[in-house]
Design a protein around this motif. Structure first.
Motif, PDB file in Angstrom:
ATOM      1  N   ASP A 152      -2.803   6.659   4.264  1.00 23.35           N
ATOM      2  CA  ASP A 152      -2.462   5.242   4.167  1.00 23.35           C
ATOM      3  C   ASP A 152      -3.330   4.490   3.176  1.00 23.35           C
ATOM      4  N   ARG A 153      -4.532   4.979   2.935  1.00 25.79           N
ATOM      5  CA  ARG A 153      -5.397   4.294   1.969  1.00 25.79           C
ATOM      6  C   ARG A 153      -4.797   4.354   0.566  1.00 25.79           C
ATOM      7  N   VAL A 154      -4.255   5.522   0.204  1.00 23.84           N
ATOM      8  CA  VAL A 154      -3.604   5.663  -1.103  1.00 23.84           C
ATOM      9  C   VAL A 154      -2.366   4.776  -1.159  1.00 23.84           C
ATOM     10  N   GLN A 155      -1.628   4.722  -0.065  1.00 20.37           N
ATOM     11  CA  GLN A 155      -0.425   3.905  -0.033  1.00 20.37           C
ATOM     12  C   GLN A 155      -0.764   2.421  -0.180  1.00 20.37           C
ATOM     13  N   GLN A 156      -1.817   1.983   0.484  1.00 16.67           N
ATOM     14  CA  GLN A 156      -2.203   0.580   0.404  1.00 16.67           C
ATOM     15  C   GLN A 156      -2.704   0.217  -0.992  1.00 16.67           C
ATOM     16  N   THR A 157      -3.463   1.126  -1.597  1.00 15.00           N
ATOM     17  CA  THR A 157      -3.968   0.877  -2.949  1.00 15.00           C
ATOM     18  C   THR A 157      -2.818   0.709  -3.933  1.00 15.00           C
ATOM     19  N   GLU A 158      -1.842   1.600  -3.857  1.00 17.00           N
ATOM     20  CA  GLU A 158      -0.720   1.530  -4.791  1.00 17.00           C
ATOM     21  C   GLU A 158       0.204   0.357  -4.457  1.00 17.00           C
ATOM     22  N   ARG A 159       0.268  -0.023  -3.197  1.00 17.21           N
ATOM     23  CA  ARG A 159       1.073  -1.188  -2.825  1.00 17.21           C
ATOM     24  C   ARG A 159       0.465  -2.459  -3.417  1.00 17.21           C
ATOM     25  N   SER A 160      -0.847  -2.522  -3.415  1.00 17.50           N
ATOM     26  CA  SER A 160      -1.522  -3.667  -4.030  1.00 17.50           C
ATOM     27  C   SER A 160      -1.315  -3.686  -5.536  1.00 17.50           C
ATOM     28  N   LEU A 161      -1.349  -2.497  -6.140  1.00 18.43           N
ATOM     29  CA  LEU A 161      -1.110  -2.387  -7.573  1.00 18.43           C
ATOM     30  C   LEU A 161       0.308  -2.829  -7.916  1.00 18.43           C
ATOM     31  N   LEU A 162       1.252  -2.473  -7.056  1.00 13.26           N
ATOM     32  CA  LEU A 162       2.653  -2.865  -7.274  1.00 13.26           C
ATOM     33  C   LEU A 162       2.795  -4.387  -7.311  1.00 13.26           C
ATOM     34  N   LYS A 163       2.088  -5.066  -6.434  1.00 15.96           N
ATOM     35  CA  LYS A 163       2.173  -6.530  -6.399  1.00 15.96           C
ATOM     36  C   LYS A 163       1.621  -7.148  -7.679  1.00 15.96           C
ATOM     37  N   ARG A 164       0.546  -6.540  -8.233  1.00 11.23           N
ATOM     38  CA  ARG A 164      -0.069  -7.076  -9.447  1.00 11.23           C
ATOM     39  C   ARG A 164       0.713  -6.707 -10.704  1.00 11.23           C
ATOM     40  N   ASN A 165       1.265  -5.485 -10.698  1.00 11.98           N
ATOM     41  CA  ASN A 165       1.943  -4.981 -11.894  1.00 11.98           C
ATOM     42  C   ASN A 165       3.099  -4.066 -11.496  1.00 11.98           C
ATOM     43  N   PRO A 166       4.289  -4.594 -11.305  1.00 10.60           N
ATOM     44  CA  PRO A 166       5.437  -3.783 -10.868  1.00 10.60           C
ATOM     45  C   PRO A 166       5.725  -2.605 -11.793  1.00 10.60           C
ATOM     46  N   ASP A 167       5.414  -2.728 -13.080  1.00  8.39           N
ATOM     47  CA  ASP A 167       5.687  -1.633 -14.002  1.00  8.39           C
ATOM     48  C   ASP A 167       4.777  -0.430 -13.771  1.00  8.39           C
TER      49      ASP A 167
END
Length: 369
Positions: free
Chosen positions: A268-283
């Motif tokens: 879940d830590r990897v999932q949360q990190t990438e979810r946060s990245l998605l919010k900042r930069n969808p691309d």
């Protein structure tokens, strides 16, 4: 003084279709999958998919390969590790004789010159053309299935293909390769070869996963002397504009729901990190969508109407009860399982017939068993 005026009438150029001598080679290929086909990592921290769970792939409990093959060094086949290369190699070897016969036939039966006017500008391609269509049940390239973060079953890449298929279709100079098994529609070109998977799918898959087929109809892939234009499919459209990146691991929403249902877990830590990245930069963490943000139902209906000329009448999957072969046409006939829908005469992984208008009869030695 008498003046004589002469005029020269410009000769009309012979249409290309009339000048060209054309033939089509359809080569069905034996195939099987191998675990080495899966070259991409599982989502970090992936757990829960043990050997007992993988028995959902019925091949592991229903297939036996005989003492000779199973006794070979390094052989394995089962839910623990998947399949070694041995079975895929066995079926690939069965293709070599057929491929040699095709090459011999083409070499010994060159196409005659077309009906060309010697005064016309032309090239050899105007008069000689061989189109080769190969077919296999399993996939030839891992790029033809989505990344694992989009797959509800992460074991699929280990049981869906073999690079040996790709090597052989390249060896025979295939122009188009038709495959099945994955239940994921594909129509794309890679390294000058067109790859097509046109699955009707299981009954539960038709409203979503295979909607482009179930809502549109049987694809007319080849008509007399030309291919259908490339068809829109959900995943081919996505990878047309997005680079494949197995280093991204954020699960798609539908995958997360499937994992929860099956008891699979990821870090879940990897999932949360990438979810946060998605919010900042969808691309940075891309996800597919329908063109121009259209509603899926509206888009599928519009697409089906636009491609109607390349579908078998009556153009809808609801009427797949009676269809035939038309002269000079090659249809892809999707496999239909037994969910109250009448079965199709020919599954996707076998070729429909193409009836040549002229040319030599195919010798018995080349006909499919």
């Amino acid at each position: 003084t008498t003046t004589t005026t002469t005029t020269t009438k410009k000769k009309k150029k012979t249409p290309l279709a009339a000048r060209r001598k054309h033939r089509v080679v359809i080569l069905p290929m034996y195939s099987w999958y191998e675990a080495a086909f899966d070259e991409e990592p599982d989502p970090p921290g992936f757990t829960g998919d043990d050997a007992t769970q993988r028995l959902r792939w019925i091949d592991y409990s229903m297939c036996s390969w005989g003492r000779d093959l199973e006794a070979r060094e390094g052989f394995f086949f089962g839910p623990e590790k998947g399949a070694s290369h041995h079975v895929a190699s066995y079926f690939a070897e069965k293709n070599t004789t057929r491929m040699a016969k095709v090459r011999t036939f083409l070499r010994e039966n060159p196409l005659p010159p077309g009906d060309a006017d010697p005064e016309e500008d032309h090239s050899d391609e105007d008069f000689q053309e061989t189109t080769t269509i190969t077919m296999s049940h399993f996939a030839p390239r891992v790029e033809l299935i989505p990344e694992k973060r989009f797959l509800v079953d992460p074991h699929l890449p280990k049981v869906c293909g073999s690079s040996k298929i790709e090597a052989q279709l390249r060896e025979i100079s295939s122009n188009c390769h038709v495959f099945g098994h994955t239940h994921l529609a594909v129509d794309e070109v890679r390294d000058d070869v067109r790859y097509v998977n046109w699955p009707l799918g299981a009954y539960r898959e038709r409203p979503t996963q295979t909607r482009v087929v179930s809502g549109g109809g049987v694809l007319l892939l080849y008509d007399a002397d030309r291919f259908a234009p490339r068809q829109w499919t959900f995943w081919s459209n996505y990878y047309r504009f997005r680079r494949r990146d197995p280093s991204v691991h954020l699960l798609a929403p539908w995958v997360r729901r499937a994992y929860n249902h099956l008891g699979f877990a990821v870090d879940d830590r990897v999932q949360q990190t990438e979810r946060s990245l998605l919010k900042r930069n969808p691309d940075a963490v891309p996800f597919p969508s329908f063109p121009d943000g259209q509603d899926p139902d509206t888009f599928y209906k519009q697409n089906a109407q636009e491609q109607r000329q390349w579908r078998l009448e009556p153009h809808t999957a609801d009427d797949f009860t009676d269809h035939g072969l038309s002269e000079g046409k090659l249809y892809l006939n999707p496999h239909v399982d037994n969910h109250g829908v009448p079965p199709m005469p020919t599954p996707l992984t076998r070729p429909a017939a193409i009836r040549p208008r002229d040319g030599p009869t195919i010798p018995e030695s080349l006909q499919v068993e």
